[in-house]
Motif scaffolding. Structure first.
Motif, PDB file in Angstrom:
ATOM      1  N   MET A   1       0.848  -1.172   0.000  1.00  0.00           N
ATOM      2  CA  MET A   1       0.000   0.000   0.000  1.00  0.00           C
ATOM      3  C   MET A   1       0.894   1.235   0.000  1.00  0.00           C
ATOM      4  N   ALA A   2       0.529   2.211  -0.808  1.00  0.00           N
ATOM      5  CA  ALA A   2       1.297   3.447  -0.933  1.00  0.00           C
ATOM      6  C   ALA A   2       1.050   4.337   0.286  1.00  0.00           C
ATOM      7  N   GLU A   3       2.062   5.134   0.623  1.00  0.00           N
ATOM      8  CA  GLU A   3       1.923   6.030   1.765  1.00  0.00           C
ATOM      9  C   GLU A   3       2.303   7.448   1.355  1.00  0.00           C
ATOM     10  N   LEU A   4       1.774   8.404   2.071  1.00  0.00           N
ATOM     11  CA  LEU A   4       2.033   9.817   1.824  1.00  0.00           C
ATOM     12  C   LEU A   4       3.255  10.230   2.640  1.00  0.00           C
ATOM     13  N   VAL A   5       4.325  10.679   1.936  1.00  0.00           N
ATOM     14  CA  VAL A   5       5.575  11.064   2.599  1.00  0.00           C
ATOM     15  C   VAL A   5       6.131  12.344   1.972  1.00  0.00           C
ATOM     16  N   LEU A  13       5.209  16.884  -0.539  1.00  0.00           N
ATOM     17  CA  LEU A  13       4.444  15.663  -0.254  1.00  0.00           C
ATOM     18  C   LEU A  13       4.211  14.905  -1.553  1.00  0.00           C
ATOM     19  N   TYR A  14       4.313  13.587  -1.475  1.00  0.00           N
ATOM     20  CA  TYR A  14       3.996  12.759  -2.630  1.00  0.00           C
ATOM     21  C   TYR A  14       3.606  11.368  -2.136  1.00  0.00           C
ATOM     22  N   VAL A  15       3.001  10.605  -3.019  1.00  0.00           N
ATOM     23  CA  VAL A  15       2.601   9.246  -2.680  1.00  0.00           C
ATOM     24  C   VAL A  15       3.763   8.322  -3.028  1.00  0.00           C
ATOM     25  N   LYS A  16       4.332   7.729  -2.000  1.00  0.00           N
ATOM     26  CA  LYS A  16       5.483   6.842  -2.192  1.00  0.00           C
ATOM     27  C   LYS A  16       4.986   5.491  -2.675  1.00  0.00           C
ATOM     28  N   ALA A  17       5.382   5.150  -3.877  1.00  0.00           N
ATOM     29  CA  ALA A  17       4.999   3.864  -4.429  1.00  0.00           C
ATOM     30  C   ALA A  17       6.259   3.121  -4.875  1.00  0.00           C
ATOM     31  N   LEU A  18       6.736   3.413  -6.065  1.00  0.00           N
ATOM     32  CA  LEU A  18       7.907   2.730  -6.595  1.00  0.00           C
ATOM     33  C   LEU A  18       9.202   3.499  -6.361  1.00  0.00           C
ATOM     34  N   ARG A  19       9.102   4.797  -6.297  1.00  0.00           N
ATOM     35  CA  ARG A  19      10.289   5.638  -6.155  1.00  0.00           C
ATOM     36  C   ARG A  19      10.444   6.146  -4.737  1.00  0.00           C
ATOM     37  N   SER A  20      11.684   6.500  -4.416  1.00  0.00           N
ATOM     38  CA  SER A  20      11.951   7.051  -3.087  1.00  0.00           C
ATOM     39  C   SER A  20      11.925   8.580  -3.094  1.00  0.00           C
ATOM     40  N   CYS A  22       9.937  12.253  -5.158  1.00  0.00           N
ATOM     41  CA  CYS A  22       8.744  12.685  -5.908  1.00  0.00           C
ATOM     42  C   CYS A  22       9.013  12.654  -7.417  1.00  0.00           C
ATOM     43  N   ASP A  23       7.966  12.817  -8.215  1.00  0.00           N
ATOM     44  CA  ASP A  23       8.085  12.756  -9.668  1.00  0.00           C
ATOM     45  C   ASP A  23       9.014  13.828 -10.221  1.00  0.00           C
ATOM     46  N   VAL A  24       8.940  15.041  -9.660  1.00  0.00           N
ATOM     47  CA  VAL A  24       9.788  16.141 -10.139  1.00  0.00           C
ATOM     48  C   VAL A  24      11.254  15.804  -9.907  1.00  0.00           C
ATOM     49  N   CYS A  25      11.577  15.341  -8.713  1.00  0.00           N
ATOM     50  CA  CYS A  25      12.963  14.977  -8.397  1.00  0.00           C
ATOM     51  C   CYS A  25      13.413  13.760  -9.209  1.00  0.00           C
TER      52      CYS A  25
END
Length: 144
Positions: A1-5, A13-20, A22-25
């Protein structure tokens, strides 16, 4: 389950799923990888050292080392592209320690094992000496 970190790089803030990150970084990291890869793919830069790549691309040294450790840059194709050993700083292409430091740690561990074995043998001799003394004492007491 994805978490907000929070992103460790930018703090968003971003939803942590596959990457450690955010999308921009993540896009920024990919852009840096592309810059480094294009730089070292040029014939004149294939034998560049890590410091030369940092200077030529302006990408952080830690980021390039991360690309190597992740297997995204294959040092077999770029023979001078290595990173420093975690202990002595010697240039390496794999792992965290050079061969000399790894051998040194192995020798230290073996020496520790030999010391423990010596202590155990010494303790066993002391126990045997006490047991022999006790059994002689018991025989003497029975004969009285």
């Amino acid at each position: 389950m994805a978490e907000l970190v929070n992103c460790p790089n930018c703090g968003k803030l971003y939803v942590k799923a596959l990457r450690s990150v955010c999308d921009v970084c993540a896009r920024e990291v990919e852009n840096k990888f592309d810059i480094v890869y294009k730089f070292i793919r040029r014939r004149e830069n294939r034998k560049a050292t890590l410091d030369e790549v940092v200077e030529g691309t302006e990408v952080e040294k830690d980021m390039i080392v991360r690309f190597i450790r992740e297997g995204r840059l294959h040092v077999s194709q770029f023979p001078n592209l290595g990173y420093p050993c975690a202990k002595c700083g010697k240039n390496i292409n794999d792992g965290k320690l050079c061969g000399d430091c790894t051998d040194g740690f192995s020798r230290d561990l073996e020496a520790g094992d030999r010391q423990k074995a010596y202590e155990k043998r010494k303790e066993d001799r002391e126990k045997a000496k006490y047991q022999t003394y006790s059994s002689m004492n018991d025989r003497l007491n029975r004969n009285r």
